[in-house]
Design a protein around this motif. Structure first.
Motif, mmCIF file in Angstrom:
data_model
loop_
_atom_site.group_PDB
_atom_site.id
_atom_site.type_symbol
_atom_site.label_atom_id
_atom_site.label_comp_id
_atom_site.label_asym_id
_atom_site.label_seq_id
_atom_site.Cartn_x
_atom_site.Cartn_y
_atom_site.Cartn_z
ATOM 1 N N VAL A 1 0.859 -1.181 0.000
ATOM 2 C CA VAL A 1 0.000 0.000 0.000
ATOM 3 C C VAL A 1 0.895 1.231 0.000
ATOM 4 O O VAL A 1 1.728 1.389 0.900
ATOM 5 N N ARG A 2 0.723 2.074 -0.987
ATOM 6 C CA ARG A 2 1.549 3.278 -1.080
ATOM 7 C C ARG A 2 0.743 4.567 -0.988
ATOM 8 O O ARG A 2 1.300 5.615 -0.698
ATOM 9 N N GLU A 3 -0.524 4.487 -1.246
ATOM 10 C CA GLU A 3 -1.375 5.670 -1.198
ATOM 11 C C GLU A 3 -2.414 5.511 -0.109
ATOM 12 O O GLU A 3 -2.964 4.428 0.099
ATOM 13 N N ARG B 1 -3.581 0.518 6.933
ATOM 14 C CA ARG B 1 -2.434 1.189 6.323
ATOM 15 C C ARG B 1 -2.871 2.423 5.548
ATOM 16 O O ARG B 1 -2.248 3.491 5.640
ATOM 17 N N ARG B 2 -3.951 2.316 4.797
ATOM 18 C CA ARG B 2 -4.424 3.465 4.023
ATOM 19 C C ARG B 2 -4.847 4.618 4.932
ATOM 20 O O ARG B 2 -4.656 5.791 4.602
ATOM 21 N N GLY C 1 -3.040 8.178 4.735
ATOM 22 C CA GLY C 1 -3.903 9.304 4.386
ATOM 23 C C GLY C 1 -3.834 10.412 5.418
ATOM 24 O O GLY C 1 -3.812 11.604 5.074
ATOM 25 N N LEU C 2 -3.794 10.053 6.690
ATOM 26 C CA LEU C 2 -3.681 11.062 7.737
ATOM 27 C C LEU C 2 -2.348 11.788 7.639
ATOM 28 O O LEU C 2 -2.287 13.025 7.758
ATOM 29 N N ALA C 3 -1.268 11.044 7.407
ATOM 30 C CA ALA C 3 0.053 11.673 7.259
ATOM 31 C C ALA C 3 0.060 12.639 6.088
ATOM 32 O O ALA C 3 0.578 13.759 6.186
ATOM 33 N N PHE D 1 4.156 8.347 12.498
ATOM 34 C CA PHE D 1 5.304 9.232 12.705
ATOM 35 C C PHE D 1 6.254 9.198 11.512
ATOM 36 O O PHE D 1 6.613 10.241 10.952
ATOM 37 N N GLU D 2 6.676 8.002 11.118
ATOM 38 C CA GLU D 2 7.664 7.910 10.044
ATOM 39 C C GLU D 2 7.087 8.369 8.716
ATOM 40 O O GLU D 2 7.795 9.011 7.918
ATOM 41 N N SER D 3 5.805 8.084 8.477
ATOM 42 C CA SER D 3 5.182 8.546 7.231
ATOM 43 C C SER D 3 5.110 10.069 7.193
ATOM 44 O O SER D 3 5.375 10.693 6.154
#
Length: 803
Positions: free
Chosen positions: A658-660, A701-702, A706-708, A740-742
């Motif tokens: 998942v990337r987006e 994950r999405r 999305g929040l980041a 955090f990392e995202s």
């Protein structure tokens, strides 16, 4: 090489400040000075270490350089001041007697067992072979045993144990690493351990085995044992036995909160967890914290250790007693706090016998009193750096140097928050944070909090002229702060909860007093806002003096008030209804969400319509709860604070392609003068994915991604309207590694400089540091204005209020 002392050379006095007592500092200086052929003396007093020296000036300079370059392992030098000295000095360099005075030095944190002491305990030829209280100036108890300073044996709980002749000789010998090691002892003169039965069980006969070997055998056969540690009791059991862990949970009344673990060496930990180089360094450091590690080693522990989580909290043996206990065990042990759920760890022996008898069959105890409760610290590595999540053993009370400009601040006291409480003293440009106290709603914790306030006042000779409190009127810390202020005649300064979070991040990162504002992004459960509403997802343009709220998460009702923080389904319903009210097209009826099936939705709808026990909150924590409930994660009730968010993070950390992330909408609210992050598109997308059978891991994950991305988008838009280059991230939600990392990665890609927490927690455990910085800035500015007789503010923002 030997040198000849020059008798008529000028003499100098050096004041050494910092953590320089009880850490082998004087003998180190003694050895250096004698090797350089200098005469004089070194001694302790209330301010630190005083060094008086006569000799060739180049050799004196070499001595100071060596002191700064190579201090003892536990020492920390804050500064060295020099002046001429006209008094008499001895011909040879000596260690002089301590001088009492105002307390301006530092008490060292408790330190993990050093390699030299560990080697002695393993050597049958040493007189401290298998002695469970071995220590020296490089390791051992400090804060947990101290009652006052200067830090001498008479002001610790070692006072009842007079030194034997052999220990006395080591204690008096500057060449020995135990010179003035105040907690030092041996089997002849020091504390001793014993094994007692708590629940009527007979202690088994074990031949020639000592009590620690016997304890290890009892643990291996499935017993639960109370162990008196450094700063409190632990409850221990075999971490590989699911039936024993289930029994411990039932008896301790701890349904699901993860247990801490201890293993004898890294090889055992690596059987169950991946350990990178940074994590290894933290595990083996003098702090020896619990380190949260990814649970993806070749072997698995029972899920009952940390139900539903992808991490395990491991530590290595922290004391000689734990070191000996683990030597014969090739398994990890559960090593959780010795208490019943939500109570502080027990430190009194009589309390342990009374309160732990229904949990543990036996207790491994000793006769050295614990003066001060100190919990285990917790660390997590994120974005390649260790981040302290709970600051206690090994860290407190080490001070943090406040940034440039704060040296003008008087003595201040910041009271912290209600949850994860810790207070902070400001003294001579330093911030001294207490150890983690816990949740003040618990009566025993609040008693401990008040006791430690008095202890720190004595230890640091602290008399605050101002006391800083959270603006929430019902916080027990705030109420206590007002009582303290009345008692002392001190000024009370109120600091906004989320402003304090930002200020803590600025102070930790050395942001100077007069630096330009940053954009502070604070995501947490809740805090009292300046409009008397609940905040928890905030974008504040802030410096130390003030702030301006530029954006927030869209406020959503907390149905049932505080019950919403415990029952995630309430937040799901509130968010879905808010999305429908915002016109989210195609959003399913709430009754079609599995977590809401059979719930009293009509009653909740009336509560929202009438505004009864349904306060609006811009809380990011409640948003996490709502998404977790949508995935049927502890939807009915959380067994511990943050459980839903932790389980959701574990799902999101699953290796999925998942990337987006999901889209959240960025809204301008001219009526409120704010930008908002709205979640209506999120709920439509989540429901659609659930209907299509998309896995919970992908959905989780999405959501995180999305929040980041929405945080970065808001920051980017705000940067076109208001000037800032730097973004500070704070609040408990940023202890979530995925979020955090995202966020950090995307902010850096967008060209922002990012400030984050490492030395103090991002959660409310770091709140008092921010309060202290705000209070100091308030006083400094007020003093400057009074001196100038000028009413111009130093900041474009409103100052913290005083009352």
């Amino acid at each position: 090489m030997s040198f000849v002392t020059v008798e008529q050379s000028p003499a100098f006095e050096f004041r050494v400040r910092g953590r320089v007592q009880g850490v082998g500092f004087r003998p180190a200086v003694w050895r250096m000075a004698r090797e350089l052929g200098l005469s004089g003396e070194v001694l302790n007093d209330g301010e630190g270490v005083l060094l008086r020296v006569r000799g060739d000036q180049s050799r004196i300079a070499a001595l100071i350089q060596q002191i700064e370059r190579d201090p003892p392992p536990l020492a920390h030098i804050d500064g060295i001041e020099r002046r001429r000295y006209g008094g008499e000095l001895p011909h040879e360099f000596r260690i002089a007697e301590s001088i009492e005075g105002p307390a301006r030095t530092q008490v060292a944190p408790d330190a993990a067992l050093c390699a030299a002491c560990a080697a002695e305990m393993r050597d049958p030829g040493e007189r401290r072979y298998r002695y469970p209280f071995t220590n020296c100036t490089h390791c051992g108890p400090r804060l947990s045993i101290v009652t006052a300073i200067p830090y001498d044996r008479a002001t610790t709980t070692m006072r009842p144990f007079p030194l034997c002749a052999a220990c006395e000789a080591e204690y008096r010998n500057p060449k020995d690493r135990r010179f003035h090691a105040e907690a030092m002892a041996c089997p002849r003169c020091g504390p001793s351990a014993s094994l007692i039965a708590l629940s009527g069980c007979a202690i088994p006969r074990s031949g020639d085995a000592d009590v620690i070997e016997t304890t290890a055998r009892l643990l291996a056969r499935g017993e639960i044992i109370a162990i008196k540690g450094l700063g409190g009791y632990h409850l221990a059991c075999d971490a590989t036995r699911p039936e024993t862990i289930v029994r411990l949970r039932r008896l301790k009344r701890r349904d699901a909160k993860p247990f801490a673990l201890m293993a004898r060496e890294l090889a055992v930990i690596r059987r169950f967890c991946a350990v990178d180089a940074v994590e290894e360094r933290e595990l083996t450091s003098v702090h020896a914290p619990i380190v949260l590690l990814r649970a993806d080693g070749p072997a698995r522990l029972p899920d009952t250790v940390a139900p539903g989580l992808d991490t395990l909290g491991f530590m290595l043996p922290t004391t000689p007693l734990h070191f000996l206990l683990l030597q014969g065990l090739d398994i990890p042990l559960v090593m959780t706090s010795g208490n019943l759920s939500d109570e502080p760890a027990i430190i009194d022996d009589a309390d342990a016998r009374r309160d732990l008898a229904d949990v543990a069959s036996f207790a491994l105890v000793h006769d050295r009193a614990i003066a001060n409760r100190v919990d285990d610290s917790v660390v997590r590595v994120m974005s390649g750096r260790p981040r302290v999540l709970r600051r206690a053993r090994g860290y407190a009370p080490s001070p943090l140097r406040l940034p440039a400009g704060f040296d003008r601040a008087p003595d201040l006291l910041a009271m912290g928050g209600e949850l994860k409480a810790a207070f902070c003293l400001v003294k001579e440009g330093q911030a001294i944070l207490s150890q983690h106290q816990g949740d003040l709603e618990n009566a025993a914790t609040f008693d401990d909090y008040r006791k430690n306030l008095a202890l720190y006042e004595r230890m640091f000779d602290h008399a605050p002229s101002a006391i800083v409190i959270d603006r929430h009127p019902e916080y027990l810390s705030s109420k206590r702060g007002r009582i303290e202020a009345d008692r002392r005649g001190a000024l009370v300064i109120e600091a906004l909860h989320h402003h304090a979070h930002v200020a803590a991040c600025l102070a930790e990162n050395g942001r100077s007093f007069d630096a330009p504002p940053v954009l502070g992004v604070v995501l947490d459960g809740l805090g009292f806002g300046d409009d008397n509403t609940i905040w928890g997802g905030e974008f504040l343009l802030a410096d130390y003096v003030g702030y301006e709220r530029l954006a927030r998460l869209t406020p959503v009702a907390m149905l049932g008030g505080s019950r919403a923080a415990r029952e995630p389904w309430r937040n799901l319903y509130a968010h879905v209804m808010a999305a429908k009210a915002a016109g989210a097209a195609g959003l399913a009826d709430p009754s079609k969400w599995a977590a809401l099936n059979g719930k009293p939705l009509a009653l909740l709808e009336r509560m929202m319509a009438r505004g009864i026990n349904a306060p609006l909150a811009s809380s990011c924590g409640r948003l996490f709860d709502a998404v977790a409930a949508a995935l049927d994660i502890c939807a009915d009730r959380q067994a511990y604070e943050g459980e839903a968010a932790a389980l959701l993070e574990s799902l999101a950390a699953t290796r999925v392609d998942v990337r987006e992330g999901y889209d959240l909408e960025i809204l301008d609210r001219p009526d409120a003068g704010l930008m908002e992050i709205g979640s209506a598109p999120l709920w439509r997308a989540i429901f659609d994915d659930l209907q299509r059978g998309v896995s919970a891991a992908v959905i989780a994950r999405r959501f995180h991604l999305g929040l980041a991305q929405s945080i970065v988008e808001v920051a980017t838009r705000l940067a076109t309207r208001r000037y800032f280059e730097t973004i500070a991230l704070s609040g408990g939600c940023f202890q979530n590694r995925v979020l955090f990392e995202s966020t950090v990665e995307r902010l850096r890609e967008a060209g922002f400089k990012t400030l984050t927490h490492a030395q103090v927690p991002a959660n409310d455990g770091g709140l008092s540091l921010g309060q202290a910085a705000i209070g100091a800035a308030h006083v400094i500015r007020a003093n400057a204005i009074a001196i100038r007789k000028d009413k111009t503010c130093a900041s474009a923002f409103p100052a913290a209020s005083s009352a």
